[in-house]
Design a protein around this motif. Structure first.
Motif, PDB file in Angstrom:
ATOM      1  N   THR A   1       0.836  -1.192   0.000  1.00 40.02           N
ATOM      2  CA  THR A   1       0.000   0.000   0.000  1.00 40.02           C
ATOM      3  C   THR A   1       0.870   1.241   0.000  1.00 40.02           C
ATOM      4  O   THR A   1       1.786   1.353   0.819  1.00 40.02           O
ATOM      5  CB  THR A   1      -0.911   0.040   1.258  1.00 40.02           C
ATOM      6  OG1 THR A   1      -1.522  -1.246   1.415  1.00 40.02           O
ATOM      7  CG2 THR A   1      -1.985   1.096   1.108  1.00 40.02           C
ATOM      8  N   LEU A   2       0.596   2.146  -0.931  1.00 41.08           N
ATOM      9  CA  LEU A   2       1.292   3.433  -0.961  1.00 41.08           C
ATOM     10  C   LEU A   2       0.431   4.456  -0.245  1.00 41.08           C
ATOM     11  O   LEU A   2      -0.779   4.495  -0.436  1.00 41.08           O
ATOM     12  CB  LEU A   2       1.489   3.893  -2.410  1.00 41.08           C
ATOM     13  CG  LEU A   2       2.701   3.384  -3.177  1.00 41.08           C
ATOM     14  CD1 LEU A   2       2.638   3.901  -4.603  1.00 41.08           C
ATOM     15  CD2 LEU A   2       4.008   3.804  -2.515  1.00 41.08           C
ATOM     16  N   PHE A   3       1.081   5.295   0.596  1.00 39.86           N
ATOM     17  CA  PHE A   3       0.340   6.330   1.302  1.00 39.86           C
ATOM     18  C   PHE A   3       0.720   7.713   0.793  1.00 39.86           C
ATOM     19  O   PHE A   3       1.790   7.895   0.216  1.00 39.86           O
ATOM     20  CB  PHE A   3       0.617   6.231   2.806  1.00 39.86           C
ATOM     21  CG  PHE A   3       0.116   4.950   3.406  1.00 39.86           C
ATOM     22  CD1 PHE A   3      -1.207   4.804   3.781  1.00 39.86           C
ATOM     23  CD2 PHE A   3       0.978   3.869   3.570  1.00 39.86           C
ATOM     24  CE1 PHE A   3      -1.661   3.613   4.318  1.00 39.86           C
ATOM     25  CE2 PHE A   3       0.532   2.675   4.114  1.00 39.86           C
ATOM     26  CZ  PHE A   3      -0.797   2.540   4.484  1.00 39.86           C
ATOM     27  N   ASP A   4      -0.185   8.671   1.060  1.00 36.47           N
ATOM     28  CA  ASP A   4       0.041  10.026   0.562  1.00 36.47           C
ATOM     29  C   ASP A   4       1.265  10.689   1.181  1.00 36.47           C
ATOM     30  O   ASP A   4       1.799  11.651   0.646  1.00 36.47           O
ATOM     31  CB  ASP A   4      -1.196  10.908   0.830  1.00 36.47           C
ATOM     32  CG  ASP A   4      -2.332  10.528  -0.113  1.00 36.47           C
ATOM     33  OD1 ASP A   4      -2.040   9.890  -1.142  1.00 36.47           O
ATOM     34  OD2 ASP A   4      -3.493  10.865   0.175  1.00 36.47           O
ATOM     35  N   ASP A   5       1.690  10.203   2.338  1.00 32.77           N
ATOM     36  CA  ASP A   5       2.871  10.820   2.968  1.00 32.77           C
ATOM     37  C   ASP A   5       4.171  10.193   2.462  1.00 32.77           C
ATOM     38  O   ASP A   5       5.207  10.267   3.127  1.00 32.77           O
ATOM     39  CB  ASP A   5       2.772  10.695   4.492  1.00 32.77           C
ATOM     40  CG  ASP A   5       2.784   9.238   4.953  1.00 32.77           C
ATOM     41  OD1 ASP A   5       2.743   8.328   4.084  1.00 32.77           O
ATOM     42  OD2 ASP A   5       2.846   8.998   6.167  1.00 32.77           O
TER      43      ASP A   5
ATOM     44  N   ARG B   1       3.593  -6.430   8.737  1.00 33.19           N
ATOM     45  CA  ARG B   1       3.875  -5.498   7.642  1.00 33.19           C
ATOM     46  C   ARG B   1       4.960  -4.506   8.044  1.00 33.19           C
ATOM     47  O   ARG B   1       5.043  -4.106   9.199  1.00 33.19           O
ATOM     48  CB  ARG B   1       2.599  -4.733   7.265  1.00 33.19           C
ATOM     49  CG  ARG B   1       1.755  -5.483   6.255  1.00 33.19           C
ATOM     50  CD  ARG B   1       0.689  -4.580   5.672  1.00 33.19           C
ATOM     51  NE  ARG B   1       0.054  -5.242   4.519  1.00 33.19           N
ATOM     52  CZ  ARG B   1      -0.193  -4.630   3.370  1.00 33.19           C
ATOM     53  NH1 ARG B   1       0.144  -3.364   3.211  1.00 33.19           N
ATOM     54  NH2 ARG B   1      -0.761  -5.281   2.383  1.00 33.19           N
ATOM     55  N   VAL B   2       5.754  -4.130   7.076  1.00 31.37           N
ATOM     56  CA  VAL B   2       6.775  -3.108   7.276  1.00 31.37           C
ATOM     57  C   VAL B   2       6.257  -1.826   6.644  1.00 31.37           C
ATOM     58  O   VAL B   2       5.797  -1.847   5.506  1.00 31.37           O
ATOM     59  CB  VAL B   2       8.093  -3.538   6.580  1.00 31.37           C
ATOM     60  CG1 VAL B   2       8.988  -2.336   6.303  1.00 31.37           C
ATOM     61  CG2 VAL B   2       8.832  -4.571   7.421  1.00 31.37           C
ATOM     62  N   ARG B   3       6.304  -0.713   7.392  1.00 33.98           N
ATOM     63  CA  ARG B   3       5.957   0.580   6.788  1.00 33.98           C
ATOM     64  C   ARG B   3       7.175   1.496   6.848  1.00 33.98           C
ATOM     65  O   ARG B   3       7.712   1.735   7.927  1.00 33.98           O
ATOM     66  CB  ARG B   3       4.773   1.216   7.510  1.00 33.98           C
ATOM     67  CG  ARG B   3       4.356   2.516   6.826  1.00 33.98           C
ATOM     68  CD  ARG B   3       2.987   2.976   7.255  1.00 33.98           C
ATOM     69  NE  ARG B   3       2.654   4.278   6.681  1.00 33.98           N
ATOM     70  CZ  ARG B   3       1.483   4.876   6.855  1.00 33.98           C
ATOM     71  NH1 ARG B   3       0.536   4.297   7.573  1.00 33.98           N
ATOM     72  NH2 ARG B   3       1.258   6.056   6.306  1.00 33.98           N
ATOM     73  N   CYS B   4       7.599   1.952   5.699  1.00 33.40           N
ATOM     74  CA  CYS B   4       8.816   2.770   5.664  1.00 33.40           C
ATOM     75  C   CYS B   4       8.699   3.858   4.597  1.00 33.40           C
ATOM     76  O   CYS B   4       7.914   3.744   3.669  1.00 33.40           O
ATOM     77  CB  CYS B   4      10.038   1.886   5.400  1.00 33.40           C
ATOM     78  SG  CYS B   4       9.940   1.003   3.850  1.00 33.40           S
ATOM     79  N   PRO B   5       9.506   4.926   4.735  1.00 29.42           N
ATOM     80  CA  PRO B   5       9.449   6.029   3.765  1.00 29.42           C
ATOM     81  C   PRO B   5      10.093   5.656   2.426  1.00 29.42           C
ATOM     82  O   PRO B   5      11.083   4.934   2.396  1.00 29.42           O
ATOM     83  CB  PRO B   5      10.259   7.149   4.435  1.00 29.42           C
ATOM     84  CG  PRO B   5      10.485   6.712   5.836  1.00 29.42           C
ATOM     85  CD  PRO B   5      10.401   5.215   5.849  1.00 29.42           C
TER      86      PRO B   5
ATOM     87  N   TRP C   1      -2.820   7.720 -13.138  1.00 27.66           N
ATOM     88  CA  TRP C   1      -1.995   6.517 -13.004  1.00 27.66           C
ATOM     89  C   TRP C   1      -2.379   5.765 -11.740  1.00 27.66           C
ATOM     90  O   TRP C   1      -2.513   6.348 -10.681  1.00 27.66           O
ATOM     91  CB  TRP C   1      -0.518   6.898 -12.926  1.00 27.66           C
ATOM     92  CG  TRP C   1       0.030   7.502 -14.173  1.00 27.66           C
ATOM     93  CD1 TRP C   1       0.111   8.830 -14.480  1.00 27.66           C
ATOM     94  CD2 TRP C   1       0.579   6.798 -15.300  1.00 27.66           C
ATOM     95  NE1 TRP C   1       0.679   8.998 -15.726  1.00 27.66           N
ATOM     96  CE2 TRP C   1       0.975   7.771 -16.244  1.00 27.66           C
ATOM     97  CE3 TRP C   1       0.794   5.447 -15.591  1.00 27.66           C
ATOM     98  CZ2 TRP C   1       1.557   7.428 -17.475  1.00 27.66           C
ATOM     99  CZ3 TRP C   1       1.375   5.112 -16.798  1.00 27.66           C
ATOM    100  CH2 TRP C   1       1.747   6.085 -17.732  1.00 27.66           C
ATOM    101  N   SER C   2      -2.537   4.452 -11.855  1.00 25.32           N
ATOM    102  CA  SER C   2      -2.796   3.665 -10.659  1.00 25.32           C
ATOM    103  C   SER C   2      -1.696   2.627 -10.466  1.00 25.32           C
ATOM    104  O   SER C   2      -1.080   2.152 -11.424  1.00 25.32           O
ATOM    105  CB  SER C   2      -4.167   2.983 -10.755  1.00 25.32           C
ATOM    106  OG  SER C   2      -4.242   2.242 -11.949  1.00 25.32           O
ATOM    107  N   VAL C   3      -1.478   2.292  -9.195  1.00 25.64           N
ATOM    108  CA  VAL C   3      -0.422   1.341  -8.850  1.00 25.64           C
ATOM    109  C   VAL C   3      -0.839  -0.066  -9.262  1.00 25.64           C
ATOM    110  O   VAL C   3      -1.987  -0.463  -9.085  1.00 25.64           O
ATOM    111  CB  VAL C   3      -0.137   1.384  -7.336  1.00 25.64           C
ATOM    112  CG1 VAL C   3       0.885   0.308  -6.956  1.00 25.64           C
ATOM    113  CG2 VAL C   3       0.368   2.748  -6.937  1.00 25.64           C
TER     114      VAL C   3
END
Ligand code: ZN
Length: 417
Positions: free
Chosen positions: A113-117, A128-132, A152-154
């Motif tokens: 999942t890609l986030f807006d931040d 799950r790993v969440r990283c910048p 564009w979509s992922v």
């Protein structure tokens, strides 16, 4: 890819801490095991995703640490690899059971999942790993045009480990418009110039020296000439044997060069590798018959190896590719100050002549059909530091990506590939 989408890949480094690093490494290891397990089970039995998945899913879940969705994706990856083998075999080519050694793992929209931040969350063998995402500071980094776009979509993405770092190749797609539906291929193009001094030079500034090939071809021709003069039966036999040996050396050089070109194409996510038209190559390069044969053979090696990894190989017209300035387009005989150097008489830009030609060859493919009204194309040319489109100009690769390449010694030989 021949479907109704335009596809692009945005490559970015990930900022991970030590713990995340270890769990991502572990996920890659388990992914390779899962794909291999499914391939071993299905090889010789089935190749449709819908068959491989029920066959291998339970075993992957029991024998690896992959989560349920990654186990499914691994069966699909195996199915795809086996299908590729079957297609190549149908064309009379030799195939063997695929092995999974590349340090990568596939992701889809359920596992990533890609986030807006500008962070990403990735499924792993544990939580799950969440990283910048480690994106360039500037707002005009080429990833932004996909990340910030509603169009564009992922889609499927790939995580790759290299030299202790992780790179995410984020796949994007958008619907083709009507004009694009009539266009043959889209995507990223790698231009290749062939020659004697440099056997091959790419638009991404990889140089494959021609010295070894020239040396081998010369030996080949000398042996032949000397033995033919003696004319005896044993000389004839020696000739046949030594020809076989020299031919193997030459082929070996060509195989290594072709592998290096494929690697370069994969590294830059290219969809097309463009060569100049081989029919006139002898006139342009002053090549001997041996070299001409070698160029054709190299092209054929690249063609069949590229097919196996989903890259197409094309030829474009070679007129003026050595006299045109890849920077400003000015074309003149005077631009060639020597056989090896290019210096534009108009804008003053200087380059290795073969590198300049490789960029022109790639750009010629990118621009193909732009004159005709129906076929606009939507391709970009892969350069060492970024990509360039006919209209949109230059977009740089991410900082980490570029730094990684500049570490590589250039010019490089094709040895050890
Ligand atoms: Zn110029």
């Amino acid at each position: 890819m021949a479907d109704d989408y335009v596809r692009r890949t945005a490559i970015t480094r990930l900022s991970v801490d030590g713990e995340q690093h270890d769990v991502l490494e572990d996920t890659i290891t388990e992914w390779k095991r899962g794909c291999q397990l499914a391939t071993d089970m299905a090889w010789g039995k089935c190749n449709a995703k819908s068959d491989v998945q029920p066959l291998a899913y339970d075993d992957i879940r029991e024998q690896t640490d992959l989560g349920s969705q990654h186990a499914i994706l691994a069966t699909h990856q195996a199915a795809q690899a086996i299908t590729g083998c079957i297609e190549r075999r149908a064309k009379g080519k030799k195939v063997s059971k695929p092995t999974f050694t590349a340090p990568t793992v596939k992701y889809d929209t359920r596992t990533m999942t890609l986030f807006d931040d500008d962070t990403v969350s990735l499924s792993t063998t544990e939580n799950r790993v969440r990283c910048p995402l480690s994106l360039p500071e500037t707002d005009d980094g080429y990833q932004r045009q996909y990340l910030d776009s509603d169009e564009w979509s992922v889609t499927e993405s790939t995580l790759t480990a290299r030299d202790g770092e992780f790179f995410l190749h984020i796949g994007f797609r958008r619907d083709k418009n009507d004009t694009e539906r009539n266009t043959a291929e889209d995507g990223t193009v790698l231009g290749v110039d062939l020659g004697i001094e440099n056997l091959a030079v790419t638009s991404t500034a990889s140089f494959f020296s021609g010295r070894e090939l020239t040396h081998r071809l010369r030996e080949f021709e000398t042996v032949r000439a000397g033995l033919q003069q003696t004319g005896t039966r044993s000389a004839h036999r020696t000739l046949v044997q030594s020809r076989g040996r020299e031919l193997r050396y030459v082929r070996d050089v060509l195989h290594r060069a072709s592998n290096a070109l494929i690697d370069e194409g994969l590294r830059y996510d290219c969809d097309v590798i463009a060569f100049e038209n081989l029919t006139h190559i002898r006139d342009r390069t002053g090549a001997s018959w041996g070299h001409k044969w070698a160029f054709r053979t190299l092209y054929e090696y690249v063609e069949y190896k590229a097919e196996a990894v989903g890259i197409s190989v094309k030829q474009v017209g070679s007129a003026y590719t050595s006299q045109r300035c890849a920077e400003c387009g000015f074309t003149a005989y005077e631009n060639r100050s020597s056989r090896t150097d290019f210096r534009c008489a108009k804008c003053g830009s200087e380059a290795n002549a073969d590198y300049n030609a490789a960029k022109n060859i790639g750009m010629r493919y990118v621009c193909r059909g732009q004159q005709s009204s129906r076929r606009t194309g939507d391709s970009q040319l892969a350069l060492k530091s970024g990509t360039v489109t006919p209209k949109g100009g230059f977009t740089a690769y991410p900082d980490g990506f570029e730094a990684e390449f500049t570490d590589k010694p250039h010019p490089q030989h094709a040895e050890g590939v």
